[in-house]
Design a protein around this motif. Structure first.
Motif, PDB file in Angstrom:
ATOM      1  N   ILE A   1       0.839  -1.208   0.000  1.00 18.04           N
ATOM      2  CA  ILE A   1       0.000   0.000   0.000  1.00 18.04           C
ATOM      3  C   ILE A   1       0.872   1.255   0.000  1.00 18.04           C
ATOM      4  N   VAL A   2       1.903   1.270   0.843  1.00 15.08           N
ATOM      5  CA  VAL A   2       2.802   2.430   0.899  1.00 15.08           C
ATOM      6  C   VAL A   2       3.505   2.622  -0.446  1.00 15.08           C
ATOM      7  N   CYS A   3       4.085   1.570  -0.985  1.00 16.94           N
ATOM      8  CA  CYS A   3       4.849   1.689  -2.235  1.00 16.94           C
ATOM      9  C   CYS A   3       3.967   2.072  -3.420  1.00 16.94           C
TER      10      CYS A   3
ATOM     11  N   TYR B   1       7.318   6.494 -10.803  1.00 18.07           N
ATOM     12  CA  TYR B   1       7.638   5.073 -10.610  1.00 18.07           C
ATOM     13  C   TYR B   1       6.432   4.177 -10.923  1.00 18.07           C
ATOM     14  N   VAL B   2       5.526   4.678 -11.750  1.00 21.98           N
ATOM     15  CA  VAL B   2       4.329   3.913 -12.106  1.00 21.98           C
ATOM     16  C   VAL B   2       4.714   2.673 -12.900  1.00 21.98           C
TER      17      VAL B   2
ATOM     18  N   LEU C   1      16.289  -0.487  -8.980  1.00 23.44           N
ATOM     19  CA  LEU C   1      16.452   0.516  -7.929  1.00 23.44           C
ATOM     20  C   LEU C   1      17.931   0.818  -7.710  1.00 23.44           C
ATOM     21  N   PHE C   2      18.751  -0.224  -7.640  1.00 23.15           N
ATOM     22  CA  PHE C   2      20.188  -0.039  -7.437  1.00 23.15           C
ATOM     23  C   PHE C   2      20.828   0.718  -8.606  1.00 23.15           C
ATOM     24  N   LEU C   3      20.490   0.332  -9.841  1.00 22.75           N
ATOM     25  CA  LEU C   3      21.083   0.977 -11.014  1.00 22.75           C
ATOM     26  C   LEU C   3      20.625   2.424 -11.187  1.00 22.75           C
TER      27      LEU C   3
ATOM     28  N   MET D   1      12.876   8.403  -1.351  1.00 26.26           N
ATOM     29  CA  MET D   1      12.228   7.368  -2.156  1.00 26.26           C
ATOM     30  C   MET D   1      13.136   6.151  -2.289  1.00 26.26           C
ATOM     31  N   TYR D   2      14.437   6.400  -2.383  1.00 26.07           N
ATOM     32  CA  TYR D   2      15.396   5.288  -2.452  1.00 26.07           C
ATOM     33  C   TYR D   2      15.353   4.485  -1.148  1.00 26.07           C
TER      34      TYR D   2
END
Length: 167
Positions: free
Chosen positions: A44-46, A56-57, A116-118, A127-128
Motif C-alpha cells: 500500500i505504501v509503495c 515510478y508507475v 532501484l540499485f542501477l 524514495m530510495y
C-alpha cells in the motif's frame, strides 16, 4: 493533469490491498494474518507513493507480475481447505505454483531491486530509502514463503509422512 492508463491501473491496487487488509483485520485472527497484513502495508505504501506522486508507475506495474503467482497460491489454499492435498490437481498446482513463484515473484523482485540499485542517482534519497526497505522486506518474506512451500509440498519430513498400513 491527464490520467494515463498505466496510472489508472496502478491506482486500483492500493485500494485492492487496503480492502483485503481491512477484511483480514475483521475476519481473521492477528496471529494468523500478521505476515500478510505487514506485506499489504508495504505494498500500500509503495503503490500509494507511485500513484500519489505520479512517479515510478512503470515499476509499480512491473510489480503486478507478482500477482500472476498469487492465482496459484490462492488455488493451493482452496485445495488445502477442500482437503484435496493428495490429488493430481493439487500436485499439478504445486508444480505450477513453484514455477510461477520463481518466474513471476523472485525474478520480478530481483529485477526491481536491480532497477532501484542501477537508478539510485536518479531516485531521491527518501524514495530510495523507502524502495530499498520495501524490496528488502518483500525479498525476505518471499524467500521465507518459498522455503515453506518447498518444505510443505515437496520435502515432507518423516513426521509428516503417514506410516503405511500392514496388510
Amino acid at each position: 493533469p491527464s490520467r494515463s492508463p498505466s496510472l489508472l491501473t496502478a491506482s486500483l491496487f492500493p485500494g485492492y490491498f487496503l480492502e483485503d487488509f481491512v477484511d483480514m483485520l475483521c475476519n481473521q485472527k492477528l496471529h494468523q494474518s500478521w505476515e500478510l497484513l505487514f506485506h499489504h502495508s508495504v505494498v500500500i505504501v509503495c503503490f500509494g507513493i507511485a500513484v500519489l506522486l505520479h512517479q515510478y508507475v512503470g515499476v509499480a506495474l512491473v510489480a503486478l507480475l507478482v500477482e500472476i503467482n498469487s492465482i496459484f497460491l490462492h488455488l493451493r489454499q482452496i485445495l488445502l481447505m477442500a482437503n484435496l492435498v493428495h490429488t493430481t490437481c493439487y500436485r499439478l498446482n504445486s508444480i505450477t505454483n513453484l514455477g510461477t513463484y520463481v518466474v513471476f515473484r523472485m525474478a520480478t523482485l530481483a529485477w526491481m531491486t536491480r532497477w532501484l540499485f542501477l537508478n539510485r542517482e536518479n531516485v531521491p534519497p527518501a524514495m530510495y530509502a523507502v524502495g530499498s526497505v520495501g524490496m528488502a522486506i518483500m525479498m525476505s518474506m518471499n524467500i521465507i514463503l518459498f522455503y515453506r512451500l518447498l518444505r510443505s509440498d515437496f520435502f515432507k519430513s518423516s513426521r509428516d509422512v503417514q506410516p503405511e498400513k500392514e496388510q
